[in-house]
Design an enzyme around this catalytic site. Structure first.
Site, short mmCIF file in Angstrom:
data_model
loop_
_atom_site.label_atom_id
_atom_site.label_comp_id
_atom_site.label_asym_id
_atom_site.label_seq_id
_atom_site.Cartn_x
_atom_site.Cartn_y
_atom_site.Cartn_z
N HIS A 82 0.85 -1.19 0.00
CA HIS A 82 0.00 0.00 0.00
C HIS A 82 0.88 1.24 0.00
O HIS A 82 1.83 1.33 0.78
CB HIS A 82 -0.90 0.03 1.25
N ASP A 161 -15.60 2.29 6.84
CA ASP A 161 -14.59 3.26 6.43
C ASP A 161 -15.16 4.22 5.38
O ASP A 161 -14.90 5.41 5.42
CB ASP A 161 -13.35 2.56 5.87
N ARG A 168 -15.52 12.49 7.61
CA ARG A 168 -14.27 13.20 7.93
C ARG A 168 -13.96 14.25 6.86
O ARG A 168 -13.46 15.33 7.15
CB ARG A 168 -13.10 12.19 8.02
N SER A 183 -8.27 3.75 8.80
CA SER A 183 -8.95 3.72 7.50
C SER A 183 -8.17 2.84 6.52
O SER A 183 -8.73 1.93 5.88
CB SER A 183 -9.06 5.16 6.98
N LYS A 187 -9.11 -1.55 5.39
CA LYS A 187 -9.30 -2.03 4.01
C LYS A 187 -8.26 -3.10 3.65
O LYS A 187 -8.56 -4.09 3.01
CB LYS A 187 -9.22 -0.86 3.04
N1 URA Z 1 -6.32 7.04 2.52
C1 URA Z 1 -7.29 6.31 3.12
O1 URA Z 1 -7.62 5.22 2.67
N2 URA Z 1 -7.85 6.80 4.23
C2 URA Z 1 -7.52 7.98 4.79
O2 URA Z 1 -8.07 8.35 5.80
C3 URA Z 1 -6.52 8.75 4.14
C4 URA Z 1 -5.94 8.24 3.01
#
Ligand code: URA
Length: 437
Positions: A82, A161, A168, A183, A187
């Site tokens: 990631h 999320d 947010r 977050s 995932k």
């Molecule tokens: N990328 C994400 O997946 N979540 C965030 O909160 C910020 C960047």
């Protein structure tokens, strides 16, 4: 439990238990706790932070709001990468192919670009026919049979999320390290991985502008991953100037594919090899990092990475002929060079400004609902440290009608370059490594 009490405690700097966080996330996802209370909670977290135990519990609650893929029937280690996002960051494409060529299984769920940063899904969709909206069952088959599956987030992966991020986004609470980390990791952990390599970008084109901030985010991400029982390594990598030369979806596919032919820019290759080698190591396919790097380099040299990329593209419906003939990728109507107004040395290139210039051409999105033009973008001719004479091209603008007019794009681009007397050395690319203990 009362949401009011939990918000109040966090506001005063106290900690919540795992059960309390689970209750909050579950109630919010079910629509039983109103947005106003979750927004207040996020703002309290923004100012007060979270303990490592709280961040892990929040992540796991968000993870449990949806499905967690079970890839345990597929033999071999499943490892993903990631990146926190940058400009010209097309690493995921060659990395997936090279990792597969080295025997790693890669279940990769990616996102779309927003603002100045690009997204892997948009790049993949620049390949004619390539499908990223595949059902989960097909994704699992791809990981099993091809070695990699590259898809977008489904409604069933960490749905909490999705809702929380939208909240947010409108309440100025995105830039909170615990909330960002929960977050991202909710995932990634939903993908059914055994290991994860994190590329935390640092610099003016990145989310995290300083090494100190990036280190804190990396430590939080690594802590969550290890707390959840996964093998995790993080690299902090530079994102002051764009990575590689190409910015824009089809242009980046071409550059990522060139890497697999042993061509292309050295900085892109260095970061791609470094991250892929960490995946190979986490997957247990090499005895140490030097051997892992050697395996990745060999997969470039003998064409196994390129062959894996052909298979990945074809398996997801893409026209695999683009791998050997990039002319089949979408092409912009015009290519116009932007010349240097002065002689000297390129001392800095503002990645964020170039990302926004590419977005204005249509390569990225200002809003989530915007459509991208796969063909347009920028190709740098000069990078930091390069000498330049007056009138020499700094980059080439690939533009289609409908994008921002050429004079405005040229003005943005020129403002992004700092040309001075020099000398200027290209900055180091891999700044720090947080490896398995
Ligand atoms: N990328 C994400 O997946 N979540 C965030 O909160 C910020 C960047």
């Amino acid at each position: 439990m009362r949401a009011y009490e939990l918000i109040h405690r966090k506001r005063e700097g106290g900690a919540l238990t795992g059960a309390e966080l689970e209750w909050l996330v579950r109630g919010f996802t079910a629509g039983e706790i109103p947005d106003a209370q979750l927004a207040a909670f996020c703002m309290a977290v923004f100012f007060r932070g979270m303990t490592p135990a709280e961040v892990l519990a929040l992540t796991e609650a968000m993870l449990r709001s949806g499905d967690v893929l079970d890839l345990s029937a597929i033999p071999g280690a499943k490892v993903d990468k990631h990146s926190t996002g940058g400009v010209g960051d097309k690493v995921s494409l060659p990395l997936a192919a090279l990792a597969v060529a080295c025997g790693v299984r890669v279940p990769m769920v990616s996102g779309r670009g927003l603002g100045h940063t690009g997204g892997t899904l948009d790049k993949l969709e620049a390949i004619p026919g390539f499908r990223v909206d595949l059902p989960v069952a097909r994704f699992v088959e791809l990981v099993r049979d091809v070695g990699a599956g590259l898809i977008g987030q489904t409604d069933r992966l960490a749905p909490a999320d999705r809702r929380l991020y939208a909240l947010r986004d409108v309440t100025a609470t995105v830039e909170s390290i615990p909330l960002i980390a929960a977050s991202i990791m909710s995932k990634k952990l939903a993908e059914g991985i055994d290991g994860l390599v994190l590329d935390v970008k640092v610099g003016r084109g990145a989310f995290m502008k300083t090494p100190a901030e990036a280190r804190r985010l990396a430590e939080t991400l690594v802590g969550i991953g290890r707390g959840a029982g996964k093998r995790v390594t993080a690299l902090l990598t530079a994102m002051d100037q764009p990575l590689g030369l190409a910015i824009g979806n089809a242009l980046e596919v071409a550059e990522g594919t060139a890497l697999l032919r042993g061509e292309g820019p050295a900085d892109l290759r260095e970061v791609t090899v470094a991250l892929t080698a960490e995946m190979v190591l986490l997957a247990g396919r090499a005895a140490d990092l030097a051997a892992a790097r050697g395996a990745v380099e060999a997969a470039i040299a003998d064409g196994r990475g390129l062959a894996a990329w052909r298979r990945i593209v074809a398996a997801q419906g893409g026209d695999a002929r683009v791998v050997d003939d990039p002319g089949r990728l979408p092409q912009a109507a015009t290519r116009v060079e932007v010349a240097s107004p002065a002689a000297g040395v390129v001392e800095a290139i503002d990645a964020e400004a170039l990302g926004l210039a590419a977005m204005a051409l249509g390569a990225g999105r200002a809003r989530v609902e915007d459509r991208v033009d796969p063909a347009v973008g920028l190709v740098l001719r000069k990078k930091v440290g390069d000498p330049v004479s007056r009138g020499e091209p700094l980059l080439v603008v690939h533009r289609n009608p409908g994008g921002e007019p050429q004079p405005q794009v040229a003005a943005r681009v020129l403002a992004a370059f700092t040309i001075g007397p020099g000398p200027a050395a290209p900055p180091p690319l891999v700044l720090e490594r947080m490896a398995e203990p």
